[in-house]
Design an enzyme around this catalytic site. Structure first.
Site, PDB file in Angstrom:
ATOM      1  N   HIS A  80       0.843  -1.208   0.000  1.00  0.00           N
ATOM      2  CA  HIS A  80       0.000   0.000   0.000  1.00  0.00           C
ATOM      3  C   HIS A  80       0.874   1.253   0.000  1.00  0.00           C
ATOM      4  CE1 HIS A  80      -2.828   3.091   1.261  1.00  0.00           C
ATOM      5  NE2 HIS A  80      -2.083   3.313   2.329  1.00  0.00           N
ATOM      6  N   ASP A 109       6.503  21.787 -26.625  1.00  0.00           N
ATOM      7  CA  ASP A 109       6.354  20.465 -26.011  1.00  0.00           C
ATOM      8  C   ASP A 109       7.341  20.414 -24.868  1.00  0.00           C
ATOM      9  OD1 ASP A 109       6.402  17.435 -25.661  1.00  0.00           O
ATOM     10  OD2 ASP A 109       4.998  17.632 -27.324  1.00  0.00           O
ATOM     11  N   TRP A 145       6.994   0.137   4.024  1.00  0.00           N
ATOM     12  CA  TRP A 145       7.475   0.867   2.841  1.00  0.00           C
ATOM     13  C   TRP A 145       8.850   1.474   3.071  1.00  0.00           C
ATOM     14  CZ3 TRP A 145       8.798   5.844   1.252  1.00  0.00           C
ATOM     15  CH2 TRP A 145       8.680   6.845   2.213  1.00  0.00           C
ATOM     16  N   SER A 173      13.146   6.219 -14.043  1.00  0.00           N
ATOM     17  CA  SER A 173      12.009   6.955 -14.598  1.00  0.00           C
ATOM     18  C   SER A 173      11.898   8.350 -13.985  1.00  0.00           C
ATOM     19  CB  SER A 173      10.730   6.152 -14.343  1.00  0.00           C
ATOM     20  OG  SER A 173       9.605   6.981 -14.392  1.00  0.00           O
ATOM     21  N   SER A 174      11.997   8.423 -12.652  1.00  0.00           N
ATOM     22  CA  SER A 174      11.848   9.716 -11.979  1.00  0.00           C
ATOM     23  C   SER A 174      12.953  10.681 -12.367  1.00  0.00           C
ATOM     24  CB  SER A 174      11.909   9.542 -10.460  1.00  0.00           C
ATOM     25  OG  SER A 174      10.767   8.931 -10.000  1.00  0.00           O
ATOM     26  N   HIS A 257      13.327  11.967   3.390  1.00  0.00           N
ATOM     27  CA  HIS A 257      12.713  13.228   3.777  1.00  0.00           C
ATOM     28  C   HIS A 257      12.515  14.182   2.614  1.00  0.00           C
ATOM     29  CE1 HIS A 257      10.540  15.413   6.637  1.00  0.00           C
ATOM     30  NE2 HIS A 257      10.983  16.476   6.015  1.00  0.00           N
ATOM     31  N   GLU A 259      11.989  13.232  -0.207  1.00  0.00           N
ATOM     32  CA  GLU A 259      10.910  12.559  -0.932  1.00  0.00           C
ATOM     33  C   GLU A 259       9.535  13.037  -0.467  1.00  0.00           C
ATOM     34  OE1 GLU A 259      10.467  10.551  -3.418  1.00  0.00           O
ATOM     35  OE2 GLU A 259       8.423   9.866  -3.037  1.00  0.00           O
ATOM     36  N   TYR A 261       8.781  15.897   0.566  1.00  0.00           N
ATOM     37  CA  TYR A 261       8.531  17.219  -0.018  1.00  0.00           C
ATOM     38  C   TYR A 261       8.324  17.127  -1.521  1.00  0.00           C
ATOM     39  CZ  TYR A 261       9.555  18.938   4.551  1.00  0.00           C
ATOM     40  OH  TYR A 261       9.514  19.149   5.898  1.00  0.00           O
ATOM     41  N   SER A 272      -1.582  27.125  -5.285  1.00  0.00           N
ATOM     42  CA  SER A 272      -1.268  28.528  -5.569  1.00  0.00           C
ATOM     43  C   SER A 272      -1.797  28.975  -6.928  1.00  0.00           C
ATOM     44  CB  SER A 272       0.248  28.748  -5.511  1.00  0.00           C
ATOM     45  OG  SER A 272       0.759  28.302  -4.288  1.00  0.00           O
ATOM     46  N   HIS A 306      15.103  13.160  12.024  1.00  0.00           N
ATOM     47  CA  HIS A 306      13.928  13.259  12.908  1.00  0.00           C
ATOM     48  C   HIS A 306      13.013  12.045  12.747  1.00  0.00           C
ATOM     49  CE1 HIS A 306      11.711  15.789   9.625  1.00  0.00           C
ATOM     50  NE2 HIS A 306      11.407  14.531   9.495  1.00  0.00           N
ATOM     51  N   HIS A 307      13.289  11.201  11.734  1.00  0.00           N
ATOM     52  CA  HIS A 307      12.551   9.941  11.618  1.00  0.00           C
ATOM     53  C   HIS A 307      13.157   8.869  12.518  1.00  0.00           C
ATOM     54  CE1 HIS A 307      10.227  11.216   8.039  1.00  0.00           C
ATOM     55  NE2 HIS A 307      11.292  11.950   7.801  1.00  0.00           N
ATOM     56  N   THR A 332       6.762  27.106   5.668  1.00  0.00           N
ATOM     57  CA  THR A 332       5.443  26.527   5.441  1.00  0.00           C
ATOM     58  C   THR A 332       4.364  27.475   5.929  1.00  0.00           C
ATOM     59  OG1 THR A 332       6.507  24.410   5.883  1.00  0.00           O
ATOM     60  CG2 THR A 332       4.125  24.405   5.685  1.00  0.00           C
ATOM     61  N   LYS A 335       3.657  30.166   3.487  1.00  0.00           N
ATOM     62  CA  LYS A 335       2.770  29.734   2.406  1.00  0.00           C
ATOM     63  C   LYS A 335       1.316  29.770   2.849  1.00  0.00           C
ATOM     64  CE  LYS A 335       5.623  27.040  -0.531  1.00  0.00           C
ATOM     65  NZ  LYS A 335       5.026  27.680  -1.690  1.00  0.00           N
ATOM     66  N   ARG A 454       1.775   1.089  15.118  1.00  0.00           N
ATOM     67  CA  ARG A 454       1.396   0.949  13.715  1.00  0.00           C
ATOM     68  C   ARG A 454       1.832  -0.415  13.196  1.00  0.00           C
ATOM     69  NH1 ARG A 454       5.853   4.770  10.614  1.00  0.00           N
ATOM     70  NH2 ARG A 454       4.804   4.005   8.765  1.00  0.00           N
TER      71      ARG A 454
END
Lengths: 533, 294
Positions: A80, A109, A145, A173-174, A257, A259, A261, A272, A306-307, A332, A335, A454
């Site tokens: 998932h 293009d 994950w 790909s990315s 991290h 990622e 963002y 926006s 921080h993870h 943040t 924004k 979890r």
């Protein structure tokens, strides 16, 4: 292969409609076709990952083991997460970029159209390989994950090898997709569109593309080290040979991290674009939005640990990463205040895209605040690996990233299809989703604070009520996405004709071309509209 | 910034074919590795892997052939050229980050993980697991010496590695001289300097292979030799792969020079490969310092 001659001829008179049949989609070099492919692929993955989420919530409806084996439950949480992150959210943003960036900057293009096609077509192969692991001996990856070593090395099922190569393919790909977006934005802007006149969606994507190129190779590096540990006897993540399992977490989160963002900055860009349209005012604080986005991107490289507050890092590290993380609240906040200030005294209307955008601002901010709570190292020792974390990142990803994608889809559907959406059905989808998402994820804060871990298929009895509520919400949210599917198909098939400027307050080059946008938008660079000069 | 002649290619079959090839490569490699792990022959996996590799090779020839054909057909404007330049620059940046992951792992292990294993500092709790372990770098004595027998010695930096450093740095200069000659349209000079660059690259690779053989057979420095061997081989190994790829690309560019491609104004293919070669050179300097010398 007759490409050699045809390409040379096409260069001279290359502007005609799409090719016929399946070949149009397999061989296309058109940014709109490729955008469409990305978006449909993302929707397919969204439903696939969604079914897995519903399986998780069905098992958790009541305490005790009812529906699935614990091992299979672990495979579901892992798949998932991976499918939603790499298959649903990221390709959706790339699809939106493919469709909109060339139109917004007046380009013919994408900069490198053939590579653009390749970036997309790697994905179905990569996900076919990853999903096929469900049917292999030993089952699919079951280590979450985040695939921490040694769960993903010493104790992993054999299918982990395919998982590693699938991640490599997604990375390729990315990176190619990101290179294309950067080259397009930096090189193909219409004359007169300086960087500080760039639409904000392009700005956020430019910065996101930079993050992708910076961190996807690091992900490739970490899965390569896993591969070496599993198959070639190295000991990167094995203390017996002088390595360290915690090294895995450092390298993974150095990717991980930025990622997260990558999954939210394009959402900021979409919001926006939408809020000024329906507030009928210019975006408040354009320059500060650009700088805030860049600040968030830079800070994202300095907060990864921080993870890992509870894994045993030195006190100086805990303090540094705690304060660096809290610093992210500043840009943040800029924004969020800018979006609110844009709406202040605006002539607001509340069409479906705006409803999703407003829900984004409110609910993403809730997710941001719970993130701030998690950033406090001493209290994170209680929150770590509980449902509070699950609540936090689902608030920023579902009513955050996913709502923004839906807002963007509803906002630009008239431009893509030439038809307006049935507003009643759009609002039905919005309210069902809004209610469903909050019923699902809000109770998770409470059970998390109360101590429910979890990634478990069973739980103590005191968590039963909130889990049942969350499961009911999940089914409301999941099933209401069928309304979204219906809306998209209905909009493709027919509906009220959309004007070039489909929304009254919409500004920008993409609203100067007819709806649906012609197959080749700008044969020659267009004139910048008055509002952007 | 934008010009009206930006070339947008027609439909192309290369990308979908390349995706198929990539899938065959990945699926074949996975199947092969899993089969080898349980000591089954790699039959199907090996076939898929080789088929994918062959297919990918042919595709690259065809796809680049297409691009060269279009470029020589005059379809590419100066703006297109800039797109290629941005593309190559960011690709090299992604490669830098790939190596950064392994350098980061090396620094983490040397500076933090191994000393902690030896009981140093507030995180030195793991001393409980292997009380006899003493931290040192290069790590000749992994904590569990039965599973990961450490190397007897490591490669001395002042022999082959120093020589290799000289070779690669020289090759960067010779390639720059080739570029200067190309800018002056002195094509024989271009060929000479490029040939010399390729020779230097091949000799470098030869020494690298020799060093690996020595490491395996005489020093006991292997992939299984604990984390020193792991970081040593992943860094030098991926660098060696990049030198190999760079040498192949240089050979192709030399071939193109010989058949008369490129002129003093338009030669981005040449420059892209030169950028790549310099990047590989810079990575080596980092390797020489942090893997061999320090």
């Amino acid at each position: 292969m007759n490409t050699l001659d045809t390409t040379l001829h096409a260069g001279e008179h290359g502007h005609h409609g799409p090719a016929k049949g399946i070949g149009r989609w397999l061989f296309t070099t058109n940014h709109k076709d490729i955008g469409t492919l990305y978006l449909w692929f993302s929707l397919l993955m969204f439903f696939t990952g969604g079914c897995m989420a519903l399986m998780i919530r069905a098992e958790l409806f009541q305490p005790g083991l009812q529906l699935v084996e614990p091992g299979f439950f672990n495979q579901m949480t892992t798949m998932h997460g991976l499918i939603m992150v790499f298959g649903a959210v990221m390709p959706a943003f790339v699809g939106l970029a493919n469709w909109m960036v060339p139109m917004m900057i007046g380009a013919p293009d994408m900069a490198l159209p053939r590579m653009n096609n390749w970036s997309f077509w790697i994905l179905p192969f990569a996900f076919a390989m990853m999903i096929s692991t469900l049917f292999m001996d030993g089952g699919a990856p079951n280590f979450g994950w985040t695939f921490y070593a040694p769960l993903s090395t010493t104790y992993a099922p054999p299918s982990v090898t395919y998982f590693i190569f699938a991640i490599h393919m997604m990375g390729i790909s990315s990176i190619m997709g990101a290179i294309n977006i950067i080259a397009t934005i930096l090189n193909l802007r219409v004359p007169g569109m300086t960087m500080m006149k760039l639409p904000l969606f392009c700005w956020t994507w430019l910065i996101t593309a930079f993050l992708l190129i910076a961190v996807m190779p690091v992900l490739a590096g970490v899965v390569t080290m896993m591969l070496m540990d599993i198959h070639f006897g190295t000991s990167f993540f094995n203390a017996a040979g002088g390595g360290d399992p915690v090294l895995f977490q450092h390298v993974f989160w150095f990717f991980g991290h930025p990622e997260v963002y990558i999954m939210i900055l394009p959402a900021f860009g979409i919001i926006s674009q939408i809020i000024p349209t329906f507030a009928r005012k210019r975006l408040f604080g354009y320059a500060s939005m650009v700088y805030a986005t860049a600040s968030i991107a830079i800070l994202s490289f300095l907060v990864w640990a921080h993870h890992m507050f509870t894994v045993g890092i030195p006190l100086a590290g805990e303090l540094f990463f705690m304060f660096a993380t809290m610093l992210i609240a500043v840009p943040t906040g800029v924004k969020v205040f800018n979006w609110v200030a844009t709406m202040f005294r605006g002539s607001m209307t509340f069409e479906t895209p705006m409803l999703f955008a407003l829900a984004f601002v409110v609910l993403f901010t809730i997710g941001g605040f719970s993130g701030l709570m998690l950033a406090i190292a001493p209290v994170d020792f209680q929150y770590h690996d509980t449902y509070f974390v699950v609540a936090h990142f689902h608030y920023v990803l579902v009513p955050g990233a996913v709502f923004a994608i839906m807002a963007g889809a509803y906002y630009w559907l008239p431009k893509w299809t030439g038809h307006m959406l049935d507003e009643r059905m759009g609002k039905l989808h919005f309210w069902l989703s809004f209610i469903g998402v909050n019923i699902t994820f809000f109770p998770m804060h409470f059970i998390g604070l109360a101590g429910m871990p979890r990634r478990i298929p069973d739980y103590a009895l005191q968590f039963a009520d909130f889990n049942m509520v969350a499961s009911i919400g999940a089914f409301i949210f999941g099933l209401s996405q069928l309304v979204f599917l219906w809306n998209v198909i209905a909009c493709v098939r027919g509906g009220e004709k959309a004007a070039a400027r489909s929304w009254e307050g919409a500004e920008g080059l993409e609203w100067e071309v007819p709806s649906p946008a012609p197959y080749h938008t700008f044969a020659t660079p267009p004139k910048l509209p008055e509002s952007q000069r | 910034m934008s010009s009206s002649t930006y070339y947008v290619p027609e439909q192309s079959r290369w990308p979908i074919l390349a995706s198929t090839a990539l899938f065959l490569l990945a699926f074949g490699a996975g199947t092969l590795l899993n089969a080898l792990k349980v000591d089954r022959g790699g039959g199907l996996g090996l076939v898929l892997l080789l088929a994918g590799a062959l297919m990918m090779g042919l595709i690259l020839v065809g796809w680049f052939g297409n691009v060269i054909h279009e470029s020589r057909g005059g379809l590419y404007s100066a703006q297109m050229d800039r797109s290629f330049r941005w593309g190559m620059s960011w690709f090299i940046f992604s490669e830098v980050m790939f190596f950064a992951a392994f350098f980061g792992a090396l620094f983490y292990v040397r500076v933090l993980a191994v000393p902690w294993l030896g009981g140093e500092g507030e995180k030195g709790v793991s001393q409980m697991l292997w009380p006899d372990f003493t931290a040192q770098w290069p790590l000749l004595n992994p904590p569990d010496a039965e599973r990961f027998p450490g190397p007897e010695a490591v490669i001395s930096p002042w022999q082959i590695p120093l020589l290799n450093t000289c070779l690669l740095v020289t090759s960067s200069f010779t390639l720059t001289l080739a570029h200067k000659a190309l800018l002056k349209d002195e094509r024989m000079q271009v060929r000479r300097w490029m040939f010399l660059t390729i020779v230097l690259g091949v000799v470098f690779l030869g020494f690298q292979v020799y060093e690996y053989v020595e490491a395996y057979h005489e020093l006991g420095l292997t992939l299984h030799a604990g984390v020193y061997g792991a970081t040593f081989f992943i860094l030098t190994g991926f660098h060696g792969l990049h030198v190999t790829l760079g040498t192949l690309m240089l050979m192709i560019i030399l071939g193109r020079v010989v058949v008369g491609h490129f002129d003093s104004r338009q030669h981005f293919g040449f420059e892209a490969v030169a950028w790549y070669w310099h990047f590989v050179d810079v990575v080596w300097i980092g390797l020489f310092l942090f893997v061999y010398v320090l």
